[in-house]
Design a protein around this motif. Structure first.
Motif, PDB file in Angstrom:
ATOM      1  N   ILE A  84     -25.300  13.514 -31.736  1.00 53.02           N
ATOM      2  CA  ILE A  84     -24.494  14.091 -32.801  1.00 53.02           C
ATOM      3  C   ILE A  84     -24.103  15.533 -32.436  1.00 53.02           C
ATOM      4  CG2 ILE A  84     -26.169  15.207 -34.336  1.00 53.02           C
ATOM      5  CD1 ILE A  84     -25.010  13.083 -36.412  1.00 53.02           C
ATOM      6  N   ASP A  85     -22.843  15.873 -32.702  1.00 59.10           N
ATOM      7  CA  ASP A  85     -22.332  17.237 -32.449  1.00 59.10           C
ATOM      8  C   ASP A  85     -22.055  17.561 -30.983  1.00 59.10           C
ATOM      9  OD1 ASP A  85     -21.975  18.161 -34.920  1.00 59.10           O
ATOM     10  OD2 ASP A  85     -23.757  19.441 -34.996  1.00 59.10           O
ATOM     11  N   HIS A  86     -22.201  16.608 -30.102  1.00 62.48           N
ATOM     12  CA  HIS A  86     -21.929  16.913 -28.698  1.00 62.48           C
ATOM     13  C   HIS A  86     -20.430  16.843 -28.377  1.00 62.48           C
ATOM     14  CE1 HIS A  86     -26.182  16.750 -26.771  1.00 62.48           C
ATOM     15  NE2 HIS A  86     -26.150  17.436 -27.891  1.00 62.48           N
ATOM     16  N   GLY A  87     -19.618  16.476 -29.381  1.00 61.44           N
ATOM     17  CA  GLY A  87     -18.169  16.604 -29.217  1.00 61.44           C
ATOM     18  C   GLY A  87     -17.403  15.304 -29.068  1.00 61.44           C
ATOM     19  N   LYS A  88     -17.997  14.211 -29.527  1.00 59.89           N
ATOM     20  CA  LYS A  88     -17.350  12.909 -29.395  1.00 59.89           C
ATOM     21  C   LYS A  88     -16.004  12.845 -30.124  1.00 59.89           C
ATOM     22  CE  LYS A  88     -19.046   9.266 -31.549  1.00 59.89           C
ATOM     23  NZ  LYS A  88     -19.943   8.159 -31.908  1.00 59.89           N
ATOM     24  N   SER A  89     -15.997  13.225 -31.396  1.00 56.36           N
ATOM     25  CA  SER A  89     -14.761  13.124 -32.177  1.00 56.36           C
ATOM     26  C   SER A  89     -13.683  14.043 -31.623  1.00 56.36           C
ATOM     27  CB  SER A  89     -15.016  13.477 -33.645  1.00 56.36           C
ATOM     28  OG  SER A  89     -15.989  12.627 -34.177  1.00 56.36           O
ATOM     29  N   THR A  90     -14.076  15.239 -31.214  1.00 56.06           N
ATOM     30  CA  THR A  90     -13.104  16.191 -30.677  1.00 56.06           C
ATOM     31  C   THR A  90     -12.485  15.648 -29.393  1.00 56.06           C
ATOM     32  OG1 THR A  90     -14.491  17.946 -31.573  1.00 56.06           O
ATOM     33  CG2 THR A  90     -12.798  18.607 -29.995  1.00 56.06           C
ATOM     34  N   LEU A  91     -13.303  15.100 -28.517  1.00 56.85           N
ATOM     35  CA  LEU A  91     -12.766  14.555 -27.271  1.00 56.85           C
ATOM     36  C   LEU A  91     -11.847  13.357 -27.555  1.00 56.85           C
ATOM     37  CD1 LEU A  91     -12.756  14.659 -24.148  1.00 56.85           C
ATOM     38  CD2 LEU A  91     -14.495  12.871 -24.220  1.00 56.85           C
ATOM     39  N   ALA A 129      -7.719  17.709 -37.175  1.00 61.07           N
ATOM     40  CA  ALA A 129      -8.968  17.631 -36.419  1.00 61.07           C
ATOM     41  C   ALA A 129      -9.738  16.361 -36.786  1.00 61.07           C
ATOM     42  CB  ALA A 129      -9.817  18.862 -36.683  1.00 61.07           C
ATOM     43  N   GLN A 130     -10.294  15.727 -35.820  1.00 60.06           N
ATOM     44  CA  GLN A 130     -11.168  14.581 -35.965  1.00 60.06           C
ATOM     45  C   GLN A 130     -10.559  13.466 -36.778  1.00 60.06           C
ATOM     46  OE1 GLN A 130     -15.035  16.051 -36.889  1.00 60.06           O
ATOM     47  NE2 GLN A 130     -14.910  17.443 -35.178  1.00 60.06           N
ATOM     48  N   LEU A 131      -9.554  12.914 -36.148  1.00 58.64           N
ATOM     49  CA  LEU A 131      -8.730  11.889 -36.730  1.00 58.64           C
ATOM     50  C   LEU A 131      -9.504  10.623 -37.093  1.00 58.64           C
ATOM     51  CD1 LEU A 131      -5.822  12.378 -37.049  1.00 58.64           C
ATOM     52  CD2 LEU A 131      -5.388  11.026 -35.027  1.00 58.64           C
ATOM     53  N   ALA A 146     -15.904  19.011 -18.659  1.00 54.93           N
ATOM     54  CA  ALA A 146     -14.829  18.908 -19.640  1.00 54.93           C
ATOM     55  C   ALA A 146     -15.067  19.842 -20.819  1.00 54.93           C
ATOM     56  CB  ALA A 146     -14.734  17.468 -20.160  1.00 54.93           C
ATOM     57  N   SER A 147     -13.989  20.048 -21.560  1.00 49.64           N
ATOM     58  CA  SER A 147     -14.097  20.698 -22.859  1.00 49.64           C
ATOM     59  C   SER A 147     -13.101  20.034 -23.783  1.00 49.64           C
ATOM     60  CB  SER A 147     -13.797  22.195 -22.745  1.00 49.64           C
ATOM     61  OG  SER A 147     -13.454  22.700 -24.026  1.00 49.64           O
ATOM     62  N   GLY A 148     -13.619  19.331 -24.760  1.00 51.39           N
ATOM     63  CA  GLY A 148     -12.740  18.679 -25.731  1.00 51.39           C
ATOM     64  C   GLY A 148     -11.949  19.718 -26.497  1.00 51.39           C
ATOM     65  N   LYS A 149     -12.583  20.844 -26.720  1.00 55.63           N
ATOM     66  CA  LYS A 149     -11.936  21.891 -27.499  1.00 55.63           C
ATOM     67  C   LYS A 149     -10.746  22.479 -26.759  1.00 55.63           C
ATOM     68  CE  LYS A 149     -13.134  25.903 -30.239  1.00 55.63           C
ATOM     69  NZ  LYS A 149     -14.117  26.991 -30.329  1.00 55.63           N
ATOM     70  N   GLU A 150     -10.950  22.783 -25.478  1.00 54.71           N
ATOM     71  CA  GLU A 150      -9.883  23.420 -24.694  1.00 54.71           C
ATOM     72  C   GLU A 150      -8.998  22.391 -23.987  1.00 54.71           C
ATOM     73  OE1 GLU A 150      -9.563  26.728 -24.644  1.00 54.71           O
ATOM     74  OE2 GLU A 150     -11.360  27.070 -25.864  1.00 54.71           O
ATOM     75  N   ASN A 152     -19.736  18.084 -21.339  1.00 58.07           N
ATOM     76  CA  ASN A 152     -18.761  18.616 -22.306  1.00 58.07           C
ATOM     77  C   ASN A 152     -19.083  20.050 -22.718  1.00 58.07           C
ATOM     78  OD1 ASN A 152     -16.452  18.274 -23.916  1.00 58.07           O
ATOM     79  ND2 ASN A 152     -17.694  17.743 -25.711  1.00 58.07           N
ATOM     80  N   LYS A 153     -18.115  20.692 -23.330  1.00 56.26           N
ATOM     81  CA  LYS A 153     -18.247  22.058 -23.869  1.00 56.26           C
ATOM     82  C   LYS A 153     -18.523  23.080 -22.776  1.00 56.26           C
ATOM     83  CE  LYS A 153     -19.965  20.570 -28.424  1.00 56.26           C
ATOM     84  NZ  LYS A 153     -20.698  20.997 -29.622  1.00 56.26           N
ATOM     85  N   ILE A 154     -17.918  22.883 -21.602  1.00 55.07           N
ATOM     86  CA  ILE A 154     -18.179  23.851 -20.531  1.00 55.07           C
ATOM     87  C   ILE A 154     -17.527  25.200 -20.827  1.00 55.07           C
ATOM     88  CG2 ILE A 154     -18.525  22.191 -18.638  1.00 55.07           C
ATOM     89  CD1 ILE A 154     -15.531  22.907 -17.896  1.00 55.07           C
ATOM     90  N   ASP A 155     -16.656  25.237 -21.855  1.00 54.14           N
ATOM     91  CA  ASP A 155     -16.044  26.517 -22.232  1.00 54.14           C
ATOM     92  C   ASP A 155     -17.028  27.446 -22.935  1.00 54.14           C
ATOM     93  OD1 ASP A 155     -15.263  26.252 -25.499  1.00 54.14           O
ATOM     94  OD2 ASP A 155     -15.710  24.405 -24.428  1.00 54.14           O
ATOM     95  N   LEU A 156     -18.118  26.889 -23.461  1.00 51.45           N
ATOM     96  CA  LEU A 156     -19.069  27.715 -24.231  1.00 51.45           C
ATOM     97  C   LEU A 156     -19.743  28.739 -23.329  1.00 51.45           C
ATOM     98  CD1 LEU A 156     -21.055  25.332 -26.621  1.00 51.45           C
ATOM     99  CD2 LEU A 156     -19.419  27.136 -27.252  1.00 51.45           C
TER     100      LEU A 156
HETATM  101  P1  GDP Z   1     -19.463  14.622 -32.680  1.00 50.46           P
HETATM  102  O1  GDP Z   1     -20.543  14.745 -33.714  1.00 50.46           O
HETATM  103  O2  GDP Z   1     -20.037  14.210 -31.366  1.00 50.46           O
HETATM  104  O3  GDP Z   1     -18.309  13.773 -33.106  1.00 50.46           O
HETATM  105  O4  GDP Z   1     -18.930  16.116 -32.436  1.00 50.46           O
HETATM  106  P2  GDP Z   1     -17.603  16.820 -32.911  1.00 50.46           P
HETATM  107  O5  GDP Z   1     -16.439  16.421 -32.093  1.00 50.46           O
HETATM  108  O6  GDP Z   1     -17.497  16.680 -34.388  1.00 50.46           O
HETATM  109  O7  GDP Z   1     -17.937  18.319 -32.532  1.00 50.46           O
HETATM  110  C1  GDP Z   1     -19.042  19.027 -33.043  1.00 50.46           C
HETATM  111  C2  GDP Z   1     -18.771  20.514 -33.034  1.00 50.46           C
HETATM  112  O8  GDP Z   1     -18.611  20.981 -31.697  1.00 50.46           O
HETATM  113  C3  GDP Z   1     -17.490  20.896 -33.753  1.00 50.46           C
HETATM  114  O9  GDP Z   1     -17.699  22.117 -34.409  1.00 50.46           O
HETATM  115  C4  GDP Z   1     -16.476  21.056 -32.627  1.00 50.46           C
HETATM  116  O10 GDP Z   1     -15.457  21.971 -32.959  1.00 50.46           O
HETATM  117  C5  GDP Z   1     -17.344  21.588 -31.504  1.00 50.46           C
HETATM  118  N1  GDP Z   1     -16.843  21.184 -30.185  1.00 50.46           N
HETATM  119  C6  GDP Z   1     -16.494  19.939 -29.791  1.00 50.46           C
HETATM  120  N2  GDP Z   1     -16.104  19.934 -28.500  1.00 50.46           N
HETATM  121  C7  GDP Z   1     -16.209  21.213 -28.068  1.00 50.46           C
HETATM  122  C8  GDP Z   1     -15.944  21.866 -26.807  1.00 50.46           C
HETATM  123  O11 GDP Z   1     -15.546  21.261 -25.815  1.00 50.46           O
HETATM  124  N3  GDP Z   1     -16.193  23.200 -26.757  1.00 50.46           N
HETATM  125  C9  GDP Z   1     -16.646  23.904 -27.827  1.00 50.46           C
HETATM  126  N4  GDP Z   1     -16.847  25.210 -27.662  1.00 50.46           N
HETATM  127  N5  GDP Z   1     -16.886  23.343 -28.996  1.00 50.46           N
HETATM  128  C10 GDP Z   1     -16.680  22.007 -29.137  1.00 50.46           C
END
Ligand code: GDP
Ligand code: MG
Length: 595
Positions: free
Chosen positions: A13-20, A38-40, A160-164, A130-134
């Motif tokens: 959870i929160d590792h960025g699945k929905s964002t990616l 966001a998060q369609l 990768a970075s789903g965000k960027e 994921n989230k290598i931009d952090l």
């Molecule tokens: P899920 O629970 O796996 O579906 O995760 P989400 O996609 O909802 O992302 C969880 C949180 O991490 C959200 O606040 C996103 O904005 C943030 N997030 C997701 N991907 C990235 C990324 O690549 N980089 C950063 N910095 N934040 C991210």
């Protein structure tokens, strides 16, 4: 078939699945920038607010790679242990999985449990960091963990970075190159795996499936092999952002079916669709009925709202096949429903939906697991509420459900977590250092202990650095007793609980103390007692209000008096009267907060 790829994304959870997932949809132009929010894929309000996926969704993308057009079916999976059976069926519909790990967090419990499910289904795993931009990301350390866990090569891991939007083209290329096309016999008998369903108030239930063999055409007469029910395929199609009706869904592909089914219960995840005129010889393996694991009573706060609550429950059940209920009466709470849930999250979701979507105010009683009571007459009784517990003299033994729990945490917290789990009647089965600082612990523990605030405690003692996942492993014998609470001598059935005998005294004492805090003072003294059978094991007293306090209140000026009355009225909303004692709503949940 050569140009189809079916995959899911597995992640903690929160590792960025929905964002990616959003980025993949954008990059393949499945959604225009205009429709992008966001998060369609998380479309229930609750999902967005909690940031978790409760219901899984599937979506199809087209992607041109080296001059050829590929159909990519992304099968999103729910991210919580309560729904692990649904996850397992979604995974069974795929050939590959993106394994997403947050570069600032590393591998967590859910990463591992989902990975095992994927490996059991022989899925090709594409590791994504994921989230290598952090700024806080630790790419090298986390890559080490991933290599250890997967036995993959370091350079197979896609940064990768789903965000960027970093790494998205590489991920899409890897999906085409590394994940095999579906296998299956396009001309064989139809076998389609149901891995999801959605409720639509106009069109009935939409069944989501993956064709394993054969093909399914609009107008076909079909049969669901495990339920034995027959339907006409009124409409079939693929799932883009909207539904796209088609005349046929071919072997290997993912699609939806609409056939006038009105009730979610008729559609069972894991069931097999076949053609009535040319049926498959057998159903696809791995089907099982989802069984509720946690039970609680749900009662309207206003007793007059019982019929409204019944209507709301009926509507909820239309789109929540896992929810089961039957009418129940309680001396303390009146008419209500005994409900079965997949787990604690599911229970919370149901309660919240009742309140938000149906505007009901409800009281939920102490949750219980399902015990098996073997009587002296050698009968087996299923007991999922304290009121169902038979007289102790008729019981030979009792069995309770056990789980295998997996906890991943930092080395610093190992001692405290083992302590907590021991206190919860658990057995430590395994302890593995993933890295110098991160440890995986495996326990066998009673589900009943998780039902009470285990998650909260785990979070507190690990300062948030612990993740938990679990699976049911079977029933085991335990010495459970029914503990009753009495207020001024009246048993309050809604406050009874089934607890382990070794813990009953402590439990009774703490519950009495808690109730003393929660019960408002009244004009008379209230005796709070805990009892096992006839034996009183704890007692507390709520003193009566002092006369002069009352006099002051009621003698005061008129506006103050009115305010006070209004306040009392509001407070009453969630109060229940037992004998002459008023009990606030929190009291019924107090049991959950006992240390
Ligand atoms: P899920 O629970 O796996 O579906 O995760 P989400 O996609 O909802 O992302 C969880 C949180 O991490 C959200 O606040 C996103 O904005 C943030 N997030 C997701 N991907 C990235 C990324 O690549 N980089 C950063 N910095 N934040 C991210
Ligand atoms: Mg999500």
């Amino acid at each position: 078939m050569k140009h189809i790829r079916n995959f899911c994304i597995i992640a903690h959870i929160d590792h960025g699945k929905s964002t990616l997932a959003d980025r993949l949809l954008e990059f393949t132009k499945t959604v225009g920038a205009r429709d992008m929010q966001a998060q369609l894929l998380d479309d229930m309000d609750l999902e967005r607010e909690r940031g978790i996926t409760i219901k899984s969704h599937a979506i199809q993308m087209n992607y041109t790679y080296q001059g050829e057009i590929y159909t990519l079916n992304l099968i999103d999976t729910p991210g919580h242990v309560d729904f692990s059976y649904e996850v397992s069926r979604s995974i069974a519909a795929c050939e590959g999985a993106l394994l997403l790990v947050d570069a600032s967090q590393g591998i967590e419990a859910q990463t591992i449990s989902n990975l095992y499910l994927a490996m059991n289904n022989d899925l090709v795993i594409i590791p994504v960091l994921n989230k290598i931009d952090l700024p806080g990301s630790m790419p090298e350390e986390v890559k080490d963990e991933m290599v250890d866990l997967l036995g993959c090569e370091r350079d197979e891991i896609i940064p990768a970075s789903g965000k960027e939007g970093i790494g998205v083209p590489e991920i899409l290329a890897a999906i085409v190159e590394r994940i095999p096309a579906p296998k299956g016999d396009p001309n064989g008998e139809l076998q389609a795996l149901i891995f999801d369903s959605h409720f639509n108030s106009y069109r009935g239930i939409e069944v989501i499936f993956r064709v394993k063999n054969g093909r399914i055409r609009k107008g076909d007469r079909v049969k669901f092999m495990n339920t034995g029910k027959e339907y006409i395929a009124d409409e079939v199609g693929t799932l883009g952002l909207e539904q796209v009706p088609k005349s046929v869904i071919e072997c290997g592909d993912v699609g939806y079916l609409i056939s006038g089914i009105k009730v979610a219960k008729e559609v069972k995840v894991g069931d097999t669709i076949t053609e009535l005129d040319r049926p498959a010889k057998s159903a696809i393996q791995g089907f099982s009925e989802v069984k509720p694991m946690v039970f609680a009573g749900i009662y309207p706060v206003e007793t007059s709202e019982f019929e409204d609550l019944r209507e709301a429950m009926e509507k909820l059940q239309l789109n929540d096949a896992a929810l089961v209920w039957e009418p129940e009466t309680s001396a303390a709470l009146g008419f209500g429903f005994r409900c079965g849930f997949l787990g604690m999250l599911h229970m919370e979701i149901v309660q919240e939906r009742l309140e938000r979507e149906f505007d009901m105010t409800v009281i939920t009683t102490v949750p219980s697991v399902r015990f098996e009571v073997i009587t002296t007459k050698d009968e087996t009784l299923i007991v999922s509420a304290p009121a169902e517990m038979p007289d102790p003299s008729t019981i030979s033994w009792i069995e309770e459900p056990f789980i295998k729990a997996q906890i991943i945490t930092k080395a610093d917290y190992v001692g405290a977590i083992i302590g907590l789990c021991m206190d919860k009647r658990s057995l430590l089965k395994n302890q593995v250092y993933l890295t110098q600082d991160r440890v995986e612990l495996q326990f066998e523990m009673p589900l009943a202990e998780v039902v009470f605030d285990f998650f909260d405690k785990l979070k507190t003692i690990s300062r948030g650095y612990a993740s938990l996942d679990y699976e049911f492993i079977g029933n085991r014998e335990s010495t459970m007793v029914k503990l009753d609470i009495m207020l001024n001598g009246d048993r309050v059935d809604a406050l009874s609980a089934i607890v382990h005998r070794d813990k009953a005294y402590e439990w009774g004492k703490k519950l009495c103390e808690k109730l003393r805090e929660l019960l408002p003072r009244q004009q008379f003294e209230i005796a709070i007692q805990a009892a096992i059978g006839q034996k009183i094991i704890a007692r507390e007293t709520v003193k009566a209000l002092r006369k002069d306090v009352l006099a002051k209140c009621y003698g005061g000026d008129i506006s103050r008096k009115r305010k006070l009355l209004e306040k009392q009225k509001k407070g009453k909303k969630r109060m229940r009267q037992v004998g002459n004692v008023e009990i606030p709503q929190e009291a019924f949940m107090a049991v959950l907060k006992i240390n």
